[in-house]
Design a protein around this motif. Structure first.
Motif, PDB file in Angstrom:
ATOM      1  N   LEU A  70      50.895  38.327  37.450  1.00 38.00           N
ATOM      2  CA  LEU A  70      51.382  40.078  37.008  1.00 38.00           C
ATOM      3  C   LEU A  70      50.561  40.332  35.631  1.00 38.00           C
ATOM      4  CD1 LEU A  70      54.954  38.886  37.661  1.00 38.00           C
ATOM      5  CD2 LEU A  70      54.400  40.317  39.351  1.00 38.00           C
ATOM      6  N   ALA A  71      50.573  40.064  34.601  1.00 35.78           N
ATOM      7  CA  ALA A  71      49.937  40.924  33.655  1.00 35.78           C
ATOM      8  C   ALA A  71      48.656  41.312  33.895  1.00 35.78           C
ATOM      9  CB  ALA A  71      49.672  39.819  32.686  1.00 35.78           C
ATOM     10  N   THR A  72      48.340  40.621  35.337  1.00 33.26           N
ATOM     11  CA  THR A  72      46.782  41.116  35.598  1.00 33.26           C
ATOM     12  C   THR A  72      45.660  41.666  36.375  1.00 33.26           C
ATOM     13  OG1 THR A  72      45.826  38.782  36.001  1.00 33.26           O
ATOM     14  CG2 THR A  72      45.549  38.861  33.419  1.00 33.26           C
ATOM     15  N   GLN A  73      46.966  41.746  36.984  1.00 29.38           N
ATOM     16  CA  GLN A  73      46.494  42.290  38.951  1.00 29.38           C
ATOM     17  C   GLN A  73      47.783  43.301  38.807  1.00 29.38           C
ATOM     18  OE1 GLN A  73      44.003  41.568  40.464  1.00 29.38           O
ATOM     19  NE2 GLN A  73      43.305  38.806  39.265  1.00 29.38           N
ATOM     20  N   GLN A  74      47.517  44.057  39.896  1.00 27.28           N
ATOM     21  CA  GLN A  74      48.247  44.764  39.974  1.00 27.28           C
ATOM     22  C   GLN A  74      49.062  45.350  42.370  1.00 27.28           C
ATOM     23  OE1 GLN A  74      45.671  48.603  39.521  1.00 27.28           O
ATOM     24  NE2 GLN A  74      47.112  49.048  37.506  1.00 27.28           N
ATOM     25  N   ALA A  77      53.680  46.362  46.301  1.00 30.41           N
ATOM     26  CA  ALA A  77      55.503  45.841  47.059  1.00 30.41           C
ATOM     27  C   ALA A  77      55.499  44.293  47.137  1.00 30.41           C
ATOM     28  CB  ALA A  77      56.366  46.584  47.531  1.00 30.41           C
ATOM     29  N   LYS A  78      54.854  43.866  48.716  1.00 30.47           N
ATOM     30  CA  LYS A  78      54.556  42.937  49.143  1.00 30.47           C
ATOM     31  C   LYS A  78      54.258  41.531  48.372  1.00 30.47           C
ATOM     32  CE  LYS A  78      54.095  40.363  53.401  1.00 30.47           C
ATOM     33  NZ  LYS A  78      53.546  40.622  55.190  1.00 30.47           N
ATOM     34  N   ASP A  79      53.494  41.712  48.113  1.00 35.98           N
ATOM     35  CA  ASP A  79      52.776  40.669  46.523  1.00 35.98           C
ATOM     36  C   ASP A  79      53.420  40.367  45.720  1.00 35.98           C
ATOM     37  OD1 ASP A  79      51.239  40.078  49.137  1.00 35.98           O
ATOM     38  OD2 ASP A  79      49.321  41.756  48.012  1.00 35.98           O
ATOM     39  N   LEU A  80      54.396  41.479  45.399  1.00 36.55           N
ATOM     40  CA  LEU A  80      55.198  41.141  44.002  1.00 36.55           C
ATOM     41  C   LEU A  80      56.476  40.769  44.246  1.00 36.55           C
ATOM     42  CD1 LEU A  80      55.427  42.168  40.917  1.00 36.55           C
ATOM     43  CD2 LEU A  80      56.926  44.600  42.240  1.00 36.55           C
ATOM     44  N   ARG A  81      56.967  40.708  45.390  1.00 40.46           N
ATOM     45  CA  ARG A  81      58.064  39.878  46.208  1.00 40.46           C
ATOM     46  C   ARG A  81      58.079  38.617  46.412  1.00 40.46           C
ATOM     47  NH1 ARG A  81      59.305  43.947  50.332  1.00 40.46           N
ATOM     48  NH2 ARG A  81      58.240  42.257  51.837  1.00 40.46           N
ATOM     49  N   LEU A  82      57.079  38.298  46.708  1.00 37.21           N
ATOM     50  CA  LEU A  82      56.766  36.694  46.325  1.00 37.21           C
ATOM     51  C   LEU A  82      56.349  36.323  45.861  1.00 37.21           C
ATOM     52  CD1 LEU A  82      54.933  34.289  48.265  1.00 37.21           C
ATOM     53  CD2 LEU A  82      52.756  35.646  47.960  1.00 37.21           C
ATOM     54  N   ILE A  83      55.314  36.715  44.750  1.00 38.89           N
ATOM     55  CA  ILE A  83      55.629  36.129  42.899  1.00 38.89           C
ATOM     56  C   ILE A  83      56.793  36.355  42.340  1.00 38.89           C
ATOM     57  CG2 ILE A  83      54.487  36.543  40.659  1.00 38.89           C
ATOM     58  CD1 ILE A  83      52.367  38.007  41.952  1.00 38.89           C
ATOM     59  N   SER A  84      57.216  37.129  42.150  1.00 35.40           N
ATOM     60  CA  SER A  84      58.595  37.333  41.389  1.00 35.40           C
ATOM     61  C   SER A  84      59.839  36.967  42.452  1.00 35.40           C
ATOM     62  CB  SER A  84      59.374  38.825  42.147  1.00 35.40           C
ATOM     63  OG  SER A  84      59.419  39.266  43.175  1.00 35.40           O
ATOM     64  N   TYR A 210      64.336  34.762  52.080  1.00 38.98           N
ATOM     65  CA  TYR A 210      64.689  36.112  52.857  1.00 38.98           C
ATOM     66  C   TYR A 210      64.602  36.858  51.591  1.00 38.98           C
ATOM     67  CZ  TYR A 210      66.923  39.139  55.494  1.00 38.98           C
ATOM     68  OH  TYR A 210      67.980  39.969  56.412  1.00 38.98           O
ATOM     69  N   TYR A 211      64.344  37.370  50.755  1.00 39.55           N
ATOM     70  CA  TYR A 211      63.855  38.686  49.996  1.00 39.55           C
ATOM     71  C   TYR A 211      62.100  38.303  49.664  1.00 39.55           C
ATOM     72  CZ  TYR A 211      62.635  40.888  46.201  1.00 39.55           C
ATOM     73  OH  TYR A 211      62.039  42.448  44.474  1.00 39.55           O
ATOM     74  N   ILE A 212      61.667  37.750  49.579  1.00 46.36           N
ATOM     75  CA  ILE A 212      60.317  37.208  50.179  1.00 46.36           C
ATOM     76  C   ILE A 212      59.964  37.677  51.003  1.00 46.36           C
ATOM     77  CG2 ILE A 212      58.521  35.835  50.344  1.00 46.36           C
ATOM     78  CD1 ILE A 212      59.517  33.710  48.020  1.00 46.36           C
ATOM     79  N   LEU A 213      60.758  38.305  52.185  1.00 50.59           N
ATOM     80  CA  LEU A 213      60.292  38.126  53.818  1.00 50.59           C
ATOM     81  C   LEU A 213      60.633  39.186  53.656  1.00 50.59           C
ATOM     82  CD1 LEU A 213      61.148  35.027  55.411  1.00 50.59           C
ATOM     83  CD2 LEU A 213      58.555  35.275  55.273  1.00 50.59           C
ATOM     84  N   GLU A 214      61.788  39.936  53.688  1.00 50.84           N
ATOM     85  CA  GLU A 214      62.293  41.269  54.057  1.00 50.84           C
ATOM     86  C   GLU A 214      62.731  42.066  52.910  1.00 50.84           C
ATOM     87  OE1 GLU A 214      62.644  41.704  56.749  1.00 50.84           O
ATOM     88  OE2 GLU A 214      62.582  39.442  57.822  1.00 50.84           O
ATOM     89  N   GLY A 215      62.767  41.301  51.551  1.00 49.13           N
ATOM     90  CA  GLY A 215      63.075  42.843  50.711  1.00 49.13           C
ATOM     91  C   GLY A 215      64.489  42.944  50.061  1.00 49.13           C
TER      92      GLY A 215
END
Length: 224
Positions: A70-74, A77-84, A210-215
């Motif tokens: 999160l700190a070094t990449q940008q 939305a989809k990848d951000l959901r996966l990480i969080s 579910y949040y990761i997959l569907e947002g």
């Protein structure tokens, strides 16, 4: 594809793999701790305690990698959901390990093998919880979010078994012929309570998946 993007995808893959490994370890702890309790196996109980260190190390490793990405990449939305989402999931997975250790410790408080009146319900709770976790992990890997609601509904089966143990414990406490084993019944109730909490955390993992997959966030009283 840019080199930076390739590095990002590689780190994301490692994050997923470590998460799946952590879930697999926690699953093994659930199985082994339940087996140690119902079979009154103190050796197996100690193995569970030792496994908890590996789960804790993975928890820290995943958290560190996730924050670093999160700190070094940008991430998009989809990848951000996966990480969080993963950073939330590992909190629940770590709790699966903690409750398994608690049940392993309860094994050492027993004076003999628990009665079948308790162990059958405890085994049923464990079986349902493992099915829930296995299905949730498969969905997280394959991305079929529609099946998650079915898994969460299985939590009710775990609750039903827990209530049966509560009823049996009350009977033990009231019956003069059985209240000599009231210590055993209270320990069995605590073990069942830990399994009930394990199932709750697995339901949380499903909701976060579910949040990761569907947002979309799904509350405890909401349906898919």
């Amino acid at each position: 594809m840019k080199k930076s993007r390739l590095v990002f995808q590689k780190e994301l893959k490692k994050l997923r793999q470590d998460t799946f490994e952590m879930i697999a370890l926690s699953k093994e702890m659930i199985e082994k701790s339940t087996s140690s309790f119902v079979c009154f196996n103190e050796t197996k109980a100690r193995e569970v305690t030792e496994m908890d260190d590996a789960v804790d190390k993975l928890d820290k490793k995943i958290e560190h990698r996730g924050i670093e990405i999160l700190a070094t990449q940008q991430p998009m939305a989809k990848d951000l959901r996966l990480i969080s989402g993963i950073l939330k999931i590992i909190t629940d997975v770590e709790r699966l390990g903690d409750y398994s250790v608690d049940n392993a410790n309860l094994t050492e408080k027993l004076s003999e093998k628990p009665s079948d009146e308790f162990t059958q319900h405890i085994l049923n709770m464990k079986k349902t919880s493992i099915i829930m976790l296995d299905k949730c992990l498969l969905i997280l890997k394959n991305g079929r979010s529609k099946e998650l609601s079915e898994i969460i509904s299985m939590d009710d089966k775990v609750d039903e078994e827990y209530y049966k143990i509560q009823d049996t414990t009350v009977k033990y406490l009231k019956d003069p012929k059985k209240n000599k084993r009231d210590h055993e019944s209270m320990i069995a109730l605590m073990a069942a309570r830990n399994l009930e909490r394990i199932a709750d955390h697995i339901s949380n993992i499903c909701r976060r998946s579910y949040y990761i997959l569907e947002g979309e966030h799904i509350g405890k009283n909401q349906t898919f």
